[in-house]
Scaffold this motif. Sequence first.
Motif, PDB file in Angstrom:
ATOM      1  N   ASP A  37     -24.236 -49.739 -29.729  1.00  0.00           N
ATOM      2  CA  ASP A  37     -23.163 -48.747 -29.822  1.00  0.00           C
ATOM      3  C   ASP A  37     -23.038 -48.012 -28.495  1.00  0.00           C
ATOM      4  OD1 ASP A  37     -23.025 -49.458 -32.453  1.00  0.00           O
ATOM      5  OD2 ASP A  37     -24.002 -47.649 -33.218  1.00  0.00           O
ATOM      6  N   LYS A  44     -24.934 -45.847 -24.101  1.00  0.00           N
ATOM      7  CA  LYS A  44     -25.379 -46.506 -25.323  1.00  0.00           C
ATOM      8  C   LYS A  44     -26.466 -45.667 -25.991  1.00  0.00           C
ATOM      9  CE  LYS A  44     -24.220 -51.031 -23.460  1.00  0.00           C
ATOM     10  NZ  LYS A  44     -24.653 -52.391 -23.116  1.00  0.00           N
ATOM     11  N   THR A  47     -27.347 -47.574 -33.063  1.00  0.00           N
ATOM     12  CA  THR A  47     -27.096 -48.901 -33.639  1.00  0.00           C
ATOM     13  C   THR A  47     -26.421 -48.736 -35.000  1.00  0.00           C
ATOM     14  OG1 THR A  47     -29.347 -48.946 -34.569  1.00  0.00           O
ATOM     15  CG2 THR A  47     -29.021 -50.038 -32.434  1.00  0.00           C
ATOM     16  N   ALA A  49     -23.298 -49.356 -35.872  1.00  0.00           N
ATOM     17  CA  ALA A  49     -22.467 -50.511 -36.221  1.00  0.00           C
ATOM     18  C   ALA A  49     -23.325 -51.705 -36.626  1.00  0.00           C
ATOM     19  CB  ALA A  49     -21.557 -50.875 -35.053  1.00  0.00           C
ATOM     20  N   GLU A 105     -20.907 -55.443 -28.566  1.00  0.00           N
ATOM     21  CA  GLU A 105     -21.029 -53.999 -28.585  1.00  0.00           C
ATOM     22  C   GLU A 105     -19.900 -53.363 -29.373  1.00  0.00           C
ATOM     23  OE1 GLU A 105     -20.968 -52.654 -24.566  1.00  0.00           O
ATOM     24  OE2 GLU A 105     -18.885 -53.242 -24.230  1.00  0.00           O
ATOM     25  N   ALA A 106     -20.177 -52.139 -29.813  1.00  0.00           N
ATOM     26  CA  ALA A 106     -19.177 -51.320 -30.485  1.00  0.00           C
ATOM     27  C   ALA A 106     -19.001 -50.051 -29.656  1.00  0.00           C
ATOM     28  CB  ALA A 106     -19.612 -50.976 -31.903  1.00  0.00           C
ATOM     29  N   ALA A 126     -13.418 -46.397 -33.168  1.00  0.00           N
ATOM     30  CA  ALA A 126     -14.439 -47.360 -32.755  1.00  0.00           C
ATOM     31  C   ALA A 126     -13.842 -48.760 -32.712  1.00  0.00           C
ATOM     32  CB  ALA A 126     -15.620 -47.326 -33.723  1.00  0.00           C
ATOM     33  N   LEU A 128     -15.016 -52.887 -32.037  1.00  0.00           N
ATOM     34  CA  LEU A 128     -16.172 -53.777 -32.004  1.00  0.00           C
ATOM     35  C   LEU A 128     -15.755 -55.130 -31.444  1.00  0.00           C
ATOM     36  CD1 LEU A 128     -18.834 -54.189 -34.798  1.00  0.00           C
ATOM     37  CD2 LEU A 128     -17.853 -56.189 -33.686  1.00  0.00           C
ATOM     38  N   LEU A 163     -18.314 -45.716 -36.214  1.00  0.00           N
ATOM     39  CA  LEU A 163     -19.128 -46.888 -35.885  1.00  0.00           C
ATOM     40  C   LEU A 163     -19.624 -47.604 -37.147  1.00  0.00           C
ATOM     41  CD1 LEU A 163     -21.125 -45.407 -32.880  1.00  0.00           C
ATOM     42  CD2 LEU A 163     -19.418 -47.239 -32.773  1.00  0.00           C
TER      43      LEU A 163
END
Length: 202
Positions: A37, A44, A47, A49, A105-106, A126, A128, A163
Motif C-alpha cells: 500500500d 509505503k 498492507t 489491500a 501495489e495499491a 484507492a 490497485l 485500501l
Amino acid sequence: KIRALVYFQKIGEDLKNLNVLREPSVGLPRVAIILSDEVTGEGKMHTYAANAMSEALIIAGYKVTDPETIAAAKAYETIDQADDTAEGLQKLGAKLIAEILVFGEAKASRVIMEKNLLGDMKSYRATLSAKAARVQTGEVLQNVSGQASGLDAVDEAAIQKALELVGKKTGEDFARELHNRLTRDASVSLTATNVGDFSKLE
C-alpha cells in the motif's frame, strides 16, 4: 479377451455400475499476495489491500500464503528482482509454497472537493494495479486492477477503508476470473480404477 470394438454407451454403463468412473475437478491453487500500500505523500506504509484481497480469496476457497511466511521470505524486498526471470519467480514461489504470485501495489490519494462539500469528512480514492503469474512458468495469467473510495472523519480511517475496499473488490473479481481461466485451461479426462476383471466390461 478384450474386444477392440465395443459400444460406447454399453461400456460407459458398465463402468458406472462398477463405480470406477471419476471425473477430476479443477483444483484451486495456493496464492501468495505481495501487494504494498502507498499513500500519496507518505510512502509505503500498510498492507490493507493485500489483507483484504487475501480474505476474499480464502472465502472463495483458495489457499493463501500467510503474511508471516511472506515476511520471512522477504518477498516485498525481492519481488521486483524475482519478476525479471522465470527462475526468479520459481525460487520465490518455492519459498512461499505458492503456485501463483499476485504482486503490485495499491495507492491511496486524498480527494479534495470544491466548496468544502464534504465538510470535516476526509475522502480517499484507492487504485490497485497488479499481475498474477504462474510460478512454474512465469506466465502472466491476469492483470489485476480496480479502484474504490473511502470516507471518514479521520484521515487514517478513510485511507484504510479505501485500501481495504479496493482489495476486497479486486480479490473477488480475481478469484472468479482465475477460476474461469483455470477451468478453460484444464484438460478433462476420465480415469478407470479398481477394475479387477476387464471381461466384465465386454
